[in-house]
Write a protein that holds these residues in place. Structure first.
Motif, mmCIF file in Angstrom:
data_model
loop_
_atom_site.group_PDB
_atom_site.id
_atom_site.type_symbol
_atom_site.label_atom_id
_atom_site.label_comp_id
_atom_site.label_asym_id
_atom_site.label_seq_id
_atom_site.Cartn_x
_atom_site.Cartn_y
_atom_site.Cartn_z
ATOM 1 N N VAL A 1 1.336 -1.234 0.391
ATOM 2 C CA VAL A 1 0.062 0.057 0.230
ATOM 3 C C VAL A 1 0.345 1.150 0.089
ATOM 4 O O VAL A 1 1.804 1.501 0.742
ATOM 5 N N GLY A 2 0.544 2.260 -0.734
ATOM 6 C CA GLY A 2 1.096 3.175 -0.909
ATOM 7 C C GLY A 2 2.710 3.012 -1.645
ATOM 8 O O GLY A 2 3.500 3.749 -1.839
ATOM 9 N N ALA A 3 2.392 1.916 -2.628
ATOM 10 C CA ALA A 3 4.099 1.580 -2.879
ATOM 11 C C ALA A 3 4.440 2.330 -3.886
ATOM 12 O O ALA A 3 3.080 2.801 -4.690
ATOM 13 N N ASP A 4 5.709 2.914 -4.277
ATOM 14 C CA ASP A 4 5.177 3.621 -5.486
ATOM 15 C C ASP A 4 5.052 2.351 -6.488
ATOM 16 O O ASP A 4 5.866 1.244 -7.096
ATOM 17 N N GLU A 5 4.998 3.555 -8.412
ATOM 18 C CA GLU A 5 5.271 2.203 -9.306
ATOM 19 C C GLU A 5 6.397 1.707 -9.413
ATOM 20 O O GLU A 5 6.282 0.650 -10.146
ATOM 21 N N THR A 6 7.737 1.995 -9.465
ATOM 22 C CA THR A 6 8.994 1.715 -10.317
ATOM 23 C C THR A 6 8.822 0.354 -9.335
ATOM 24 O O THR A 6 8.873 -0.837 -9.564
ATOM 25 N N ARG A 7 8.374 0.189 -7.089
ATOM 26 C CA ARG A 7 8.647 -0.823 -6.660
ATOM 27 C C ARG A 7 7.733 -1.774 -7.525
ATOM 28 O O ARG A 7 7.429 -3.179 -7.190
ATOM 29 N N MET A 8 6.297 -1.268 -7.710
ATOM 30 C CA MET A 8 4.824 -1.787 -7.647
ATOM 31 C C MET A 8 5.720 -2.809 -8.701
ATOM 32 O O MET A 8 5.638 -4.373 -8.895
ATOM 33 N N SER A 9 6.403 -2.385 -10.390
ATOM 34 C CA SER A 9 6.289 -3.123 -11.224
ATOM 35 C C SER A 9 7.395 -4.492 -11.091
ATOM 36 O O SER A 9 8.025 -5.207 -11.491
ATOM 37 N N ARG A 10 8.491 -4.072 -9.590
ATOM 38 C CA ARG A 10 9.216 -5.421 -9.561
ATOM 39 C C ARG A 10 8.711 -6.589 -9.086
ATOM 40 O O ARG A 10 8.944 -7.378 -8.903
ATOM 41 N N VAL A 11 6.964 -6.048 -8.317
ATOM 42 C CA VAL A 11 6.567 -7.162 -7.018
ATOM 43 C C VAL A 11 5.982 -8.162 -8.592
ATOM 44 O O VAL A 11 5.540 -9.355 -7.968
ATOM 45 N N ARG A 12 4.927 -6.868 -9.252
ATOM 46 C CA ARG A 12 4.026 -7.525 -10.242
ATOM 47 C C ARG A 12 4.373 -8.133 -10.492
ATOM 48 O O ARG A 12 5.570 -8.023 -12.390
ATOM 49 N N GLY A 13 4.272 -9.208 -11.391
ATOM 50 C CA GLY A 13 5.140 -10.255 -12.797
ATOM 51 C C GLY A 13 6.043 -11.229 -12.205
ATOM 52 O O GLY A 13 6.412 -12.208 -12.641
ATOM 53 N N LYS A 14 5.936 -10.777 -10.660
ATOM 54 C CA LYS A 14 7.385 -11.864 -10.000
ATOM 55 C C LYS A 14 6.947 -12.170 -9.256
ATOM 56 O O LYS A 14 6.652 -13.503 -8.581
ATOM 57 N N GLU A 15 5.946 -11.711 -7.822
ATOM 58 C CA GLU A 15 5.625 -12.343 -7.182
ATOM 59 C C GLU A 15 4.137 -11.870 -6.388
ATOM 60 O O GLU A 15 3.611 -13.184 -6.430
ATOM 61 N N ILE A 16 3.893 -11.313 -7.531
ATOM 62 C CA ILE A 16 2.026 -11.646 -7.015
ATOM 63 C C ILE A 16 1.858 -11.858 -8.567
ATOM 64 O O ILE A 16 2.492 -10.723 -9.621
ATOM 65 N N ALA A 17 0.853 -12.855 -9.476
ATOM 66 C CA ALA A 17 1.015 -12.310 -10.951
ATOM 67 C C ALA A 17 -1.478 -12.377 -10.632
ATOM 68 O O ALA A 17 -1.495 -12.863 -9.965
ATOM 69 N N MET A 18 -1.175 -12.250 -11.834
ATOM 70 C CA MET A 18 -3.168 -11.602 -11.675
ATOM 71 C C MET A 18 -3.780 -12.036 -13.550
ATOM 72 O O MET A 18 -2.787 -12.020 -14.090
ATOM 73 N N VAL A 19 -4.516 -12.978 -12.742
ATOM 74 C CA VAL A 19 -5.470 -13.339 -14.433
ATOM 75 C C VAL A 19 -6.792 -12.246 -14.031
ATOM 76 O O VAL A 19 -7.190 -12.319 -13.097
ATOM 77 N N PHE A 20 -6.950 -11.805 -15.117
ATOM 78 C CA PHE A 20 -8.659 -11.401 -14.860
ATOM 79 C C PHE A 20 -8.891 -11.703 -16.229
ATOM 80 O O PHE A 20 -9.294 -12.887 -16.767
ATOM 81 N N GLN A 21 -10.043 -10.950 -16.145
ATOM 82 C CA GLN A 21 -11.584 -11.911 -17.037
ATOM 83 C C GLN A 21 -11.593 -11.420 -17.756
ATOM 84 O O GLN A 21 -11.941 -12.813 -18.494
ATOM 85 N N GLU A 22 -11.454 -10.535 -18.661
ATOM 86 C CA GLU A 22 -11.398 -10.670 -19.972
ATOM 87 C C GLU A 22 -9.696 -11.174 -20.737
ATOM 88 O O GLU A 22 -8.846 -10.073 -20.645
ATOM 89 N N PRO A 23 -9.083 -12.187 -20.893
ATOM 90 C CA PRO A 23 -8.414 -12.513 -21.204
ATOM 91 C C PRO A 23 -7.759 -11.442 -23.220
ATOM 92 O O PRO A 23 -6.577 -11.112 -23.219
ATOM 93 N N MET A 24 -9.073 -10.843 -23.877
ATOM 94 C CA MET A 24 -8.546 -9.894 -24.647
ATOM 95 C C MET A 24 -7.756 -8.878 -24.498
ATOM 96 O O MET A 24 -6.861 -8.736 -25.043
ATOM 97 N N THR A 25 -8.382 -8.202 -23.309
ATOM 98 C CA THR A 25 -7.872 -7.010 -22.963
ATOM 99 C C THR A 25 -6.531 -7.249 -22.555
ATOM 100 O O THR A 25 -6.294 -5.784 -22.598
ATOM 101 N N ALA A 26 -6.192 -8.508 -21.468
ATOM 102 C CA ALA A 26 -4.994 -9.097 -21.232
ATOM 103 C C ALA A 26 -4.067 -8.716 -21.717
ATOM 104 O O ALA A 26 -2.974 -9.179 -20.995
ATOM 105 N N LEU A 27 -4.104 -9.108 -23.804
ATOM 106 C CA LEU A 27 -3.250 -9.572 -24.132
ATOM 107 C C LEU A 27 -2.763 -8.493 -24.979
ATOM 108 O O LEU A 27 -3.914 -7.357 -25.592
ATOM 109 N N ASN A 28 -1.562 -8.195 -25.704
ATOM 110 C CA ASN A 28 -1.003 -7.130 -26.400
ATOM 111 C C ASN A 28 -1.454 -7.705 -27.591
ATOM 112 O O ASN A 28 -0.270 -8.234 -28.473
ATOM 113 N N PRO A 29 -2.540 -6.837 -28.454
ATOM 114 C CA PRO A 29 -3.356 -7.587 -29.646
ATOM 115 C C PRO A 29 -1.402 -7.764 -30.772
ATOM 116 O O PRO A 29 -2.294 -8.571 -31.734
#
Lengths: 352, 292, 293
Positions: free
Chosen positions: A89-117
């Motif tokens: 909570v309150g962590a800046d974008e740079t620090r979060m981007s190091r965590v996201r996709g590595k320590e936490i990952a997420m699967v969204f409802q809409e797979p089409m919008t979650a992928l780069n077309p």
């Protein structure tokens, strides 16, 4: 879900096995609380469900853990993740981007919008590996990407890696999203309604892959959905959210067979289409779900609850019934009482 | 559910009555202010101008700005400020005529092209493209050559040339509305195409019309100035900002202020309409509004 | 309750006549895809491939299938909004294939639709009263206001909602509005396309009860389309399972559910997660097991 004194530093009393510790999480916009006092822990390898209807705050909870809420929403409280030395909570974008996709990952409802077309899926997976330096070079990242596509059961992983997202069906796309999410063996996988947009047979496939994916990695999982049956199938523990608060939590079997909170009881009754009263009518909860931020003060469910009394105008305290279970209700379902067939809730009330 | 959940959550947290309104953006505010000033000037010119705008006064030629003549006078001794006031009427007239013609023809055309068979739609749109390829000013000059130079003729020509802009935009909007379930429900209830066009399509594309109208207004004002400058627009003695600019060019070295005032008036008015259009679009764009 | 004068005129012998409410015979529907090659035309998409079934008056008929199975195309054809490439559709014994818009008027009065998404099925710029009253305008109904109030009451909404706009209502309430609109022309057949799948669990049961009550009270014929077998099982007497543009299995709902014959039906039933199954230990892997050939 143990109630924790407000000021205690989260790490002080959490066991080393804890992967995620959320304490007093609150999300507000313009003074309106959309999520309030959410407080839970997920241990390694544990699969926890978060159930709620529209406006319950379940998705906001997920997004605030990921640090993906829009800026005009204010998040307070604490979210600690094992292996990360700062509060999310309150962590800046740079620090979060190091965590996201590595320590936490997420699967969204809409797979089409979650992928780069515009990018081949193989490259999209390889990119996640390279960004977090899990693989030393392009060639090995590519090989790992193909391996991951094979793990999520795509028939020809080599060819799949070369394809673009639009060449896949919805279910296959969601498998690609899952492959990306699992690429770095995250400690926590957050799934937000991952199968709601999918057909039933495809849903079964994707749920199977998700469960196997987290089991193989001993990852913890937070699974968000409105579907009780899906949670019961996939998770070990469940939290029921309504009006921005967790109103009940506990092991799946316990909560779904012996609910204590009146909302949980009503929800189970309303979703069971095999039980009807003597007039052939389904059990219902009266009224409708208020829009987010417009739930009554005190107990959030009291304007739809048959058992509500004056005392419900004040906020019910959390009553623990076990290490990870409890409920917040002044008039709980008696312990030995109503099983699933339950007390019929009131009939139709078309309140506007 | 989830992707939209946050959005709905945020939206519904705002009190219900105000939910659909978005805060005024700066552009919308400034644009609205400028447009109302132009409107106010035009209204004012009906009841009061410091001097008769067309009064030739040989004893007060090329006066510099003073308390008597706020923006000075031109080579015939006419008061520039009074002409600017009066010219705003022409400007608004021009905008209304051009946009009116374009919308009156373009909107129904777009709706018909969007609601009709694919074959009809394609046919209308190709015709539309043909018109779009024809330069608006050239069309206006041709009209002026045939019917004589007048503000009305010029503006009808500009209006005709702007029809494709409306038709194309409205067809796109119509195609979207026609796909919605409420239109299918209306068809299943036995409503004819005319009723559907009028009751469902038109109200739901009206925001597009408003936005395009304000942008068209700016284009028309600019076109009138250009045409008057070229001598194909508003004939003398009716004051027009474009013609004032044209008349000032022979005195450009001796009295540049004669070009400056109408120039500023045109630039500010056009800016105002453009800002208003952009602001309205941001506010009403159905794509930004609800895909809730 | 039904408007006797019109219904008698339009459906000769309705009531006693054993003629089916809907009868579909060998319907196919092909779509052309836009050309992608100059030399060959694109192969057509076969959305429906020889679909036949009949729905007797007063039956609750379910159609189950996953996305792309052709159920939406079928619905549009039933409602006279699309035409089959071949085959025929009869509503109350009258063939509607090949009729012009003007001749379809009796379909517009006999058959009404309820849609899935309560957000997009109501015109955001119209007041609720006008939305519900729209089919009445089409019919030239003399007492619109009264009838609208009556309809709103029938679906459990206070009559003062007529002056409000759709965005002021929750999903469940909007679906009630949608149902009121469908009932306005006093139809005898309601075709509902996934009417509860976009609703919250706690209001889904309310809307299902409402539909069941109305079908009973007004003795309607119901065609109920859903991807969710358990919803269809509760609502319908008979069910048809669609797959790939064809009906692969049809029969009484209970029978199809308990003893599915076609492999696809079996797969479909096995894949549906239910609370009961989950609590008796069925895992995600078990749901998926049937899926693999």
């Amino acid at each position: 879900m143990t109630p924790v004194p407000d000021t205690a530093p989260a790490s002080a009393q959490d066991s080393p096995d804890d992967v995620l510790a959320v304490r007093n999480l609150e999300v507000a916009v313009g003074g309106r609380k959309l999520v309030e006092d959410v407080d839970f822990t997920i241990r390694a390898g544990e699969r926890v469900g978060l159930i709620g209807e529209s406006g319950s705050g379940k998705s906001l909870t997920a997004l605030s853990i990921m640090g993906l809420l829009p800026e005009d929403l204010r998040t307070t409280g604490s979210v600690r993740l094992a292996g990360v030395d700062h509060d999310l909570v309150g962590a800046d974008e740079t620090r979060m981007s190091r965590v996201r996709g590595k320590e936490i990952a997420m699967v969204f409802q809409e797979p089409m919008t979650a992928l780069n077309p515009t990018m081949r899926v193989g490259r999209q997976i390889a990119e996640v590996l390279l960004i977090h330096r899990t693989r030393p070079d392009r060639a090995s990242a590519r090989a790992a990407a193909v391996e991951l596509l094979a793990q999520v059961g795509l028939p020809d992983p080599e060819a799949a890696a070369h394809a673009y997202p639009h060449q896949f069906s919805g279910g296959q796309r969601q498998r690609v999203v899952l492959a990306i999410a699992l690429a770095n063996d995250p400690a926590l996988l957050v799934c937000d309604e991952p199968t709601t947009a999918l057909d039933v047979t495809v849903q079964a496939r994707v749920l199977d892959l998700i469960v196997r994916g987290v089991e193989d990695r001993r990852s913890a999982m937070l699974f968000i959905t409105h579907d009780l049956a899906v949670v019961a199938t996939v998770c070990e523990r469940v939290m029921v959210m309504y009006g921005g608060r967790v109103v009940e939590s506990g092991p799946v079997r316990e909560v779904f067979t012996r609910p204590r909170h009146r909302y949980t009881q009503g929800l189970i009754g309303a979703s069971d289409l095999s039980v009807v009263d003597d007039r052939g009518r389904l059990i219902t909860i009266g009224g409708s779900v208020p829009p987010a931020g417009h739930f009554p003060a005190g107990c959030v469910f009291r304007n739809r609850c048959d058992s509500a009394s004056e005392s419900c105008a004040t906020r019910p305290d959390w009553r623990p019934t076990g290490p990870d279970s409890g409920y917040a209700c002044f008039h709980p379902v008696p312990e030995n009482g109503a099983h699933r067939t339950g007390v019929p809730m009131n009939q139709e009330a078309g309140r506007a | 559910m989830s992707a939209l959940d946050t959005e709905t959550a945020v939206k519904s947290a705002v009190p219900a009555g105000r939910r659909r309104r978005r805060p005024m953006t700066g552009g919308l505010l400034v644009g609205g202010l400028i447009v109302s000033v132009v409107l106010g000037m035009a209204l004012l010119s009906f009841v009061w101008t410091p001097h008769a705008p067309t009064l030739v006064n040989p004893s007060a030629r090329l006066e510099t700005p003073s308390l008597e003549y706020w923006f000075g006078t031109d080579k015939f001794g006419r008061d520039v400020f009074s002409q600017i006031l009066m010219g705003s009427r022409t400007t608004l007239f021009v905008g209304f005529v051009a946009v009116g013609v374009a919308a009156l023809v373009g909107v129904p055309l777009g709706i018909v092209a969007g609601m009709g068979s694919r074959w009809l739609g394609e046919l209308l749109m190709r015709g539309n493209d043909l018109l779009l390829a024809f330069p608006a000013l050239l069309l206006a000059i041709m009209f002026a050559a045939v019917y004589g130079a007048s503000t009305l003729v010029a503006m009808v020509a500009i209006g005709i040339a702007s029809i494709p802009n409306f038709a194309r935009l409205i067809r796109g909007g119509t195609l979207q509305v026609m796909k919605t379930e409420y239109v299918i429900a209306a068809r299943a209830a036995g409503r004819g195409p005319f009723a559907i066009g009028l009751r469902h399509v038109l109200p739901n594309v009206s925001s597009l019309v408003i936005v395009q109208a304000s942008v068209g207004f700016a284009i028309a004002v600019l076109a009138e100035a250009a045409l008057s400058f070229l001598g194909f627009g508003t004939p003398p003695p009716t004051p027009s900002w474009g013609r004032m600019l044209q008349e000032s060019q022979e005195m450009l070295s001796s009295a540049p202020r004669l070009a400056v005032f109408p120039g500023i008036a045109i630039a500010v008015a056009v800016l105002g309409f453009n800002l208003l259009g952009d602001g309205l679009r941001d506010r009403f764009d159905p794509k930004l509004e609800d895909r809730r | 309750m039904p408007d006797q004068s019109t219904s008698a005129k339009l459906a000769p012998g309705a009531g006693t006549d054993p003629v089916d409410a809907i009868s579909v015979r060998d319907v196919t529907r092909d779509y052309r895809r836009p050309r992608t090659s100059l030399r060959h035309p694109s192969p057509p998409v076969h959305a429906l491939r020889g679909v036949s079934f009949a729905v007797p008056q007063g039956q609750r008929f379910g159609i189950v299938g996953e996305s792309g199975c052709g159920k939406s195309t079928l619905l549009r054809i039933l409602a006279g909004l699309d035409r089959p490439t071949s085959g025929s559709v009869a509503i109350d014994g009258r063939d509607i294939t090949g009729l012009r818009e003007r001749q379809l008027r009796f379909v517009r009065e006999r058959l009404q639709l309820v849609f899935q998404d309560p957000m997009s099925s109501l015109d955001p710029r119209m007041r609720v009263g006008d939305i519900v009253g729209e089919p009445l305008v089409a019919q030239g109904h003399p007492n619109r206001r009264e009838r609208v109030a009556e309809l709103l009451e029938a679906v459990g909404l206070p009559t003062d909602v007529a002056d409000r706009y759709p965005h002021q209502f929750s999903g469940g309430q909007r679906q009630r509005i949608s149902i009121a609109r469908a009932l306005a022309p006093r139809p005898k057949i309601i075709v509902a396309d996934e009417p509860v799948s976009a609703l919250d669990v706690s209001v889904r049961a309310q809307v299902l009860n409402l539909i069941a009550d109305l079908v009973d009270e007004l003795s309607l014929t119901l065609v109920f389309v859903s991807h969710d077998l358990s919803v269809v099982r509760h609502v319908c007497d008979r069910v048809a399972v669609m797959h790939d543009g064809q009906i692969v299995e049809t029969g009484p709902t209970e029978q199809v559910y308990e003893e599915p014959q076609h492999p696809y039906t079996r797969r479909l039933i096995a894949a549906v997660p239910t609370l009961g199954k989950a609590l008796s230990g069925v895992s995600a892997a078990d749901l998926n097991r049937e899926y693999r050939p």
